[in-house]
Structures are given as C-alpha cells and as structure tokens.
Design a protein around this motif. Structure first.
Motif, PDB file in Angstrom:
ATOM      1  N   TYR A  63       0.880  -1.193   0.059  1.00 43.69           N
ATOM      2  CA  TYR A  63       0.153   0.198  -0.336  1.00 43.69           C
ATOM      3  C   TYR A  63       0.978   1.391  -0.100  1.00 43.69           C
ATOM      4  O   TYR A  63       0.236   2.327  -0.114  1.00 43.69           O
ATOM      5  CB  TYR A  63      -0.936   0.056   1.293  1.00 43.69           C
ATOM      6  N   ILE A 168      -7.903  -1.154   1.459  1.00 40.23           N
ATOM      7  CA  ILE A 168      -7.446  -2.554   2.148  1.00 40.23           C
ATOM      8  C   ILE A 168      -8.352  -3.691   1.655  1.00 40.23           C
ATOM      9  O   ILE A 168      -7.515  -4.866   1.451  1.00 40.23           O
ATOM     10  CB  ILE A 168      -7.422  -2.035   3.601  1.00 40.23           C
ATOM     11  N   SER A 371      -7.983   2.146   9.662  1.00 41.18           N
ATOM     12  CA  SER A 371      -7.306   1.175   8.899  1.00 41.18           C
ATOM     13  C   SER A 371      -6.405   0.236   9.608  1.00 41.18           C
ATOM     14  O   SER A 371      -6.136  -0.610   8.975  1.00 41.18           O
ATOM     15  CB  SER A 371      -6.222   2.448   8.129  1.00 41.18           C
ATOM     16  N   GLY A 375      -6.777  -3.349   8.915  1.00 37.49           N
ATOM     17  CA  GLY A 375      -5.829  -4.081   8.476  1.00 37.49           C
ATOM     18  C   GLY A 375      -5.349  -5.362   8.989  1.00 37.49           C
ATOM     19  O   GLY A 375      -5.017  -6.577   8.673  1.00 37.49           O
TER      20      GLY A 375
END
Length: 462
Positions: A63, A168, A371, A375
């Motif tokens: 990413y 994601i 995030s 993740g």
C-alpha cells in the motif's frame, strides 16, 4: 494463558496509545509481551523478524504507493490553494443559511477526491470558524460537521473512494473501489442525512438557549486569504480526475491491457482482479498530481518542497498502520487466538457478514484506527472470510463493503489520533465537542452498517 496474554496485550496497547506512546514502539513490544506470556519466549526473535516484520513489510509494500501519492496529492492541493478554493467557493455559494451543510459538502468533496482528512481540516477550519461566528452557530459544532464530511461517507461508504479504508479490502476479496455501489450509496445517504439531522438539531437547541458562537477569539487566519483564489472549476478538476480516472482505469482501460504476464512466477502468479483496484487508484492519483503541478506551477512556491513534504508526511501514517498489521500477524500465531477466532466465526453461524463487522469494529476501536483495525482483521481473517463467502455464496463485493463500513464506527472513540488532531486544530476539547463527534462518526455509521448488513443478507450485493 494465551487468551489472557492476548487481551492483556491489547489492553496495554489501548492504554499507552491513549497516553501518546507511538504505535511504532508499542506494536512490536506488546506483540512480544503476548508471545512471552503465552509461553513461547524461546521463539521471540523468530516471531519478531519472521512474523511481525513480515506482516509489517507486506502491508507497507502493498500500500505504500497509495499512501505516498495520496499524501503528495493532498499537499499539492493545499499548497496550490485548490483545496481552499473548493472549500471557500462552496461556503460562499450556499451562504449563511446553510452553514453546516456548506462545511460538510466542502469536506466531502475534498476527501472523496483523495485529499487527506488532516489537509481538509486545516483548509476548512478557518473558513468554518468565520462562517459560524457570522451566523452565531457555536464553534463547538465545527468538529461534528467536519466528521460527517471527512470521516464517514467518503471514508468507507461512497463507491469509488480512494480512501485507504476502501482500498485495504481489495486484494483480500479481489474487488475494486466500486464494490457493492448500491449499498455504499445507501450507507452514504444514512450517514449524511443522519449526521445533518443531528447537527441541525444541536444548532436549534443552541439557538433556543441563546448560546451563540461562544467565548472564543476569532484570530484564525485563512491560509490563502489576501491572494487571488484559484478558479473553482480548475481547482475541482484534480478531484474529478481521481474519481473519473479511478472508474475508467478499473472498469474500462486496465482490463483491455495484456495482463497475462501476471501469471509468471516473478510476479507472484497474481490475478488481475487482485491488483486492478490498487492499480486504478495509483494511476488516478498520479495523473491528478501531474495536473495540479502543471496547472498551478506558478502558485506553488516550491514544487520540490511540496513533493518532499508530502512524501515525508506519508511515512508515519503507513508505518503506524503497518506496525498494527504486524502486531495482528503475531497475535494470529498464538494458540489462544485459535479459540478467539472460532468464537468470532461462531457469532452468527451462516452469516459471516455479522462476524466480520463485529471483529473489524472491535479491533478499530481497540487500536483507535480505522485502517489499523481493518488491516489487522483482514490480515488474520481475510482468507477465512473469503472462504466463507464462497461457502455461503456471498458476493465478495458485499464482504468488501461490510469490511470498509465496519472500520468506520468504533474507530472514532476518544483516543483516535485523527479526532485528537482535529480538536487540536480547532482549538477545542473533548469535553466541548466529543458528544457531536460520537453521534456523527460512531453512532450513525454503526446504524448505516447495520442497515447494510440487513439489506445485504436479504437482497445480496447490489
């Protein structure tokens, strides 16, 4: 003992993160604490280098282009005055009667175009402060309005959003940014409509109590005041490039390329569906950056400085999130997690959407990061949820949209870094503004998530 170790480690992560200790330090240390307390102390170094660092590195490698391009794009939009122009023009167009809506729409347009919430807050706050002062709306309501536009619908719900929270899930479910567009739009309407209802109600209550703007000194200087404001449509063009380019690359252009080479061993034998979404956003952000530089070269004091600051500014966010993913990778290896995983998978037998939503929300709340929680959850459970989707004939696009929406609920608890930064920029405290933040960024997104789970369960993905 392993289960106790996991929960103790997570509790310490919450406590010390709230106390301001960097997750870059906390994540590896507390991962090792969990390993040692689980009785695997002899494996400490192997766990650190071969599990934690592999998890961290895998996320960063995958990413990093999105983080760095997104940060550079945001910095260019800020330095060129384009972000200010969009915010200023929307506020001026809607006027005093729609002050709250103007702030929300300005934030929404900027974040949907890929500008970070931090840049948006910095650009909109001085404008909002002056507008609220002029219209006698309490200053304490500014963070709630910013949250609606920057931390809800454009972050997790609107199809095509380049936000990392919408990115994601892509490789795990082999989807793109437009996954389950109908459900995403419904969730967006709930977040926007519900948020505005709440904020308008708060405004009416404040007006009835003759509260006014409050005892605040209005000394905030608008960042680009006193100079020519860039043309609104010119400023909006990079946003349109990101949105339209994302769709065109993912749905039309990239599928026309000869992508058969991806099956080669040196490319990992990946499928196009697992990378197309990321490719599309990378290309869109890159083109948008080039456009901003080319169209505002004379406005930006130093393009090199903007690029450098944007690139440097991307490092902390990506390594914070990557460290949390590495932490999740370690937790997933512990014996106690197998029991926890089985319990989570059994929350709603036959409907993994509920289990997925609960797990991601809880982890986002624990880490104080949408995030980070997303993740960690998908790193340790993504493959399992994909298998369950196939087993129960659930469209992976629905799994993607639920995962993205679930990351944007409990993440906005008081220890969330973005919330703390927003309040600092606005010169306000949790005591003054958190009630409205909690309503707009926690409660209403959870309602939207629940509705989408119900609709997805009954009607499937659309």
């Amino acid at each position: 003992m392993s289960i106790f170790a996991i929960f103790l480690s997570l509790s310490l992560l919450i406590y010390f993160a709230y106390r301001g200790v960097s997750v870059l330090v906390l994540a590896p240390l507390l991962a090792i604490v969990a390993v040692v307390l689980s009785g695997d102390s002899s494996q400490t170094m192997g766990i650190y280098t071969e599990v934690f660092m592999q998890g961290l590195g895998g996320f960063a490698v995958k990413y990093f282009p999105l983080f760095i391009l997104g940060a550079i794009f945001g910095k260019l939009m800020e330095d060129s005055g384009y972000a200010y122009s969009i915010a200023r023009n929307i506020v001026d167009k809607l006027g005093d009667k729609h002050a709250l809506l103007a702030v929300v729409l300005a934030c929404s347009i900027l974040t949907y175009g890929g500008v970070s919430a931090f840049v948006v807050t910095f650009a909109i706050y001085p404008i909002a402060a002056a507008l609220f002062k002029q219209t006698n709306i309490p200053k304490r309501l500014i963070p709630g309005a910013i949250c609606i536009g920057a931390l809800t619908l454009t972050m997790t719900a609107l199809p095509g959003s380049p936000a990392i929270h919408n990115v994601i899930p892509m490789p795990y479910f082999e989807t793109d940014a437009f996954a389950a567009p109908g459900l995403g739009i419904i969730a967006s309407i709930v977040m926007l409509g519900g948020g505005m209802l709440w904020m308008n109600r708060q405004t009416r209550i404040a007006s009835a109590n003759n509260e006014g703007y409050g005892n605040h000194t209005l000394n905030e200087k608008e960042p680009h005041s006193g100079i020519d404001i860039p043309n609104f449509w010119l400023a909006l063009s990079p946003i349109l490039i990101v949105i339209i380019g994302n769709y065109a690359f993912s749905k039309i252009i990239i599928p026309l390329w000869n992508n058969s080479y991806l099956a080669d061993e040196k490319f990992g034998g990946v499928t196009l569906s697992s990378v197309i979404g990321i490719w599309a956003i990378i290309l869109s952000l890159f083109l948008a950056c080039i456009f901003v530089i080319a169209s505002s070269f004379k406005r930006i004091d130093s393009v090199a400085e903007s690029l450098n600051k944007g690139a440097t500014g991307s490092l902390l966010p990506i390594f914070n999130t990557a460290s949390e993913v590495g932490y999740g990778s370690v937790i997933a290896t512990l014996a106690g997690f197998a029991i926890i995983k089985q319990s989570l998978m059994g929350i709603s037998p036959g409907n993994p959407l509920i289990s997925e939503a609960i797990m991601i929300n809880v982890l986002a709340g624990i880490t104080g990061s949408a995030s980070g929680g997303l993740g960690i959850a998908l790193e340790i459970m993504g493959a399992s949820y994909m298998q369950l989707a196939e087993q129960y004939n659930i469209d992976p696009e629905l799994m993607h949209r639920i995962a993205s929406l679930a990351s944007g609920g409990l993440d906005s608890l008081p220890h969330n870094g973005a919330i703390i930064t927003m309040l600092t920029i606005c010169g306000l405290t949790h005591r003054e503004s958190y009630k409205d933040i909690f309503a707009t960024a926690v409660v209403i997104p959870l309602i939207a998530l629940t509705l989408v789970i119900i609709l997805g369960t009954v009607f499937g993905s659309f």
